[in-house]
Design an enzyme around this catalytic site. Structure first.
Site, PDB file in Angstrom:
ATOM      1  N   LYS A 166      13.311  10.047 -22.346  1.00  0.00           N
ATOM      2  CA  LYS A 166      14.584  10.496 -21.773  1.00  0.00           C
ATOM      3  C   LYS A 166      15.733  10.038 -22.672  1.00  0.00           C
ATOM      4  O   LYS A 166      15.728   8.892 -23.148  1.00  0.00           O
ATOM      5  CB  LYS A 166      14.728   9.892 -20.369  1.00  0.00           C
ATOM      6  CG  LYS A 166      15.941  10.369 -19.583  1.00  0.00           C
ATOM      7  CD  LYS A 166      15.952   9.741 -18.176  1.00  0.00           C
ATOM      8  CE  LYS A 166      17.099  10.263 -17.316  1.00  0.00           C
ATOM      9  NZ  LYS A 166      17.116   9.652 -15.963  1.00  0.00           N
TER      10      LYS A 166
ATOM     11  N   SER B  82      17.665  13.132 -12.144  1.00  0.00           N
ATOM     12  CA  SER B  82      18.281  13.430 -13.419  1.00  0.00           C
ATOM     13  C   SER B  82      17.306  13.564 -14.582  1.00  0.00           C
ATOM     14  O   SER B  82      17.664  14.139 -15.600  1.00  0.00           O
ATOM     15  CB  SER B  82      19.294  12.336 -13.735  1.00  0.00           C
ATOM     16  OG  SER B  82      18.630  11.105 -13.960  1.00  0.00           O
TER      17      SER B  82
ATOM     18  N   SER C 266      15.503   9.681  -9.578  1.00  0.00           N
ATOM     19  CA  SER C 266      15.491  10.506 -10.789  1.00  0.00           C
ATOM     20  C   SER C 266      14.162  10.640 -11.512  1.00  0.00           C
ATOM     21  O   SER C 266      14.052  11.437 -12.434  1.00  0.00           O
ATOM     22  CB  SER C 266      16.509   9.977 -11.785  1.00  0.00           C
ATOM     23  OG  SER C 266      17.761  10.509 -11.469  1.00  0.00           O
TER      24      SER C 266
HETATM   25  N1  GLN Z   1      20.501  12.012  -7.885  1.00  0.00           N
HETATM   26  C1  GLN Z   1      20.963  10.668  -7.767  1.00  0.00           C
HETATM   27  C2  GLN Z   1      22.344  10.564  -8.347  1.00  0.00           C
HETATM   28  O1  GLN Z   1      22.892  11.556  -8.661  1.00  0.00           O
HETATM   29  C3  GLN Z   1      20.011   9.736  -8.464  1.00  0.00           C
HETATM   30  C4  GLN Z   1      20.103   9.809  -9.920  1.00  0.00           C
HETATM   31  C5  GLN Z   1      19.188   8.850 -10.614  1.00  0.00           C
HETATM   32  O2  GLN Z   1      18.221   8.362 -10.036  1.00  0.00           O
HETATM   33  N2  GLN Z   1      19.526   8.563 -11.857  1.00  0.00           N
HETATM   34  O3  GLN Z   1      22.908   9.514  -8.476  1.00  0.00           O
END
Ligand code: GLN
Length: 497
Positions: A87, A162, A186
């Site tokens: 990532k 994400s 995420s």
């Molecule tokens: N979707 C969640 C957010 O927008 C979690 C994102 C994540 O785990 N990085 O914060």
């Protein structure tokens, strides 16, 4: 042939590499060819460095040859020669590190994150820079400043987020496994939406050194893989204490794969909890039915299934969006256009550099979070928001620990819906935030969680089952996930690309 290789598991490939039927260079070439063939449509990668990947693979073949000449059988080095996608929020020395943000568009990382150093020590090839929502803020990968990644199962839909690039790359055969980060879901949510396994370890199990910080008390690096065993192999390689991350825990790293196998052998009857709060409104009926069928499968395995209650679940999203935004507003203060990152070209003085660089460098979701976070931390509001959220966080954690006095693990859907259409939720941040309803509590409580494939909708979209474990009991969690996985073949299905 080459597609076959790209869809093999780490265990299968390491067997073939070990027997000399396949070289790491051949495997890397196959993955590069597959990526070139499909990534124009999938868009999982921000960039990749073919020459660097082949050089790493060549070095792996060299190590193997040398070990063989010295009489070593290479057993135990499962990741030797395996391409693992990364990532684009985890530092790899000499490679771009963008967080899918204009702010870091031209930034090259000067050092390896601890997880990367460990992967390299295990012999893996660090492969490419995988797309994400800018600074990991989002649930669809549409917040990337560069492009939206598509779901390999339906290119009109999102892969989740994400870490959408990591999930899509594994699902599309563009990497054998991948690393992602999970702050509120995420890893698990995109894994569910793309039919791969996604593992978020206990907070403190894996070093965060070299991970671009979003919300430091919630962030944790974990693995995407094609099987539970593969996820265990990657976790075994990256876990452990690190003096560069004071929140990483001094605990020995167990042999996860050996431990899983021993537990499977022992025929232990798992006690599994089903939280009643997780099966109410907002859950897609097809997702609910697939998860219920998976729970029945566990009953069929002789597990004891009982209802548990996590009464503070209703506060999880609100609590998360106070704590995560507060921490992100502080973490992202470092992007000021002065020391590194992009600097506005038409700034006139120091203050102007800060204002314009941040206004131009950050996208709308990141700005929304920084503004919210600054507000909840500001004097006069701190006690009402941040401090109170910390207290509710404790209650949420207590709910889980209370449930764990009765059960070994908790089973839930990973995401309330299957993959949604691109654009469907982009105009409504609250609707987007709700995609994480089942995953966020796990981060607030610091627990390990895994998503495994558990079926498809009639329209052919993947569905994920989440298993939540007790702190640092990843071996048990993996064994529980593996028990179900062994009874089904969902994970072996491939998208038509
Ligand atoms: N979707 C969640 C957010 O927008 C979690 C994102 C994540 O785990 N990085 O914060």
């Amino acid at each position: 042939m080459s597609e076959e290789l790209c869809y093999s598991t780490i265990s299968e490939l390491s067997g073939r590499l070990g027997r000399g039927e396949l070289s790491a260079v051949e495997l890397m070439r196959a993955v590069i060819a597959r990526t070139k063939e499909v990534d124009g449509r999938v868009g999982a990668f921000n960039s990749f460095d073919e020459g660097d990947a082949l050089a790493q693979a060549l070095a792996s073949d060299g190590r193997r040859a040398k070990a063989r000449a010295a009489g070593a059988d290479g057993r135990g080095r499962h990741l030797e020669g395996i391409p693992v996608g990364i990532k684009d929020v985890i530092s790899v020395a000499g490679q771009p590190l963008t967080a899918s943000s204009r702010m870091l568009e031209n930034f090259v990382s000067p050092y390896d994150a601890t997880v990367i150093r460990k992967l390299k020590e295990a012999g893996a090839t660090c492969w490419g820079r995988l797309n994400l929502d800018e600074f990991a803020m989002g649930s669809s990968t549409e917040n990337s400043a560069f492009r939206a990644t598509s779901n390999p199962w339906d290119l009109e839909r999102v892969p989740g987020g994400s870490s959408g690039g990591s999930a899509a790359a594994v699902a599309a055969g563009e990497a054998v496994a991948a690393l992602g980060s999970d702050t509120g879901g995420s890893i698990r949510q995109p894994a569910a939406l793309c039919n791969v396994v996604g593992l978020k370890p206990t907070y403190g199990r894996v070093s965060r050194y070299g991970l671009i910080a979003f919300a430091s008390s919630l962030d944790q690096i974990g693995a995407f893989a094609r099987s539970v065993e593969d996820a265990a192999l990657v976790l075994g390689a990256i876990a452990g204490h690190d003096c560069r991350d004071s929140t990483s825990v001094r605990k020995d790293v167990p042999d996860y794969v050996g431990g899983m196998a021993a537990l499977a052998q022992s025929g232990r009857r798992w006690r599994l909890g089903i939280p009643k709060e997780y099966f109410g409104g907002g859950l897609d009926p097809e997702v609910g039915a697939a998860v219920q069928a998976a729970i029945d499968e566990y009953r069929g395995l002789g597990c004891e299934v009982r209802e548990v209650s996590l009464p503070h679940t209703k506060y999880a999203i609100g609590t998360y969006y106070i704590i995560a935004t507060a921490e992100c507003s502080s973490n992202l203060a470092r992007y000021d256009g002065v020391r590194y990152g992009s600097r506005s070209k038409d700034a006139t003085d120091a203050l102007d550099i800060y204002f314009k660089s941040r206004a131009e460098g950050f996208g709308p979701e990141v700005k929304r979070r920084i503004i919210l976070g600054t507000y909840v931390l500001s004097s006069g509001y701190y006690d009402a928001y941040y401090l109170r959220a910390q207290k509710v966080r404790t209650l949420i954690r207590r709910d889980f620990l209370e449930a764990f006095t009765q059960v070994d693990a908790i089973l839930t859907p990973t995401s309330p819906t299957p993959a949604f259409r691109k654009g469907e939720k982009s105009a409504d941040p609250l609707a987007m935030y709700l995609s994480d309803i089942y995953t966020i509590g796990v981060n607030l409580a610091g627990l390990p969680g895994i998503s495994i494939p558990c079926g498809f909708t009639r329209g052919g979209l993947p569905i994920g089952l989440q298993a939540i474990g007790q702190p640092f009991k990843e071996t048990e969690l993996l064994a529980i996930a593996g028990a179900y996985e062994g009874r089904t073949d969902w994970r072996t299905r491939r998208p038509r690309l």
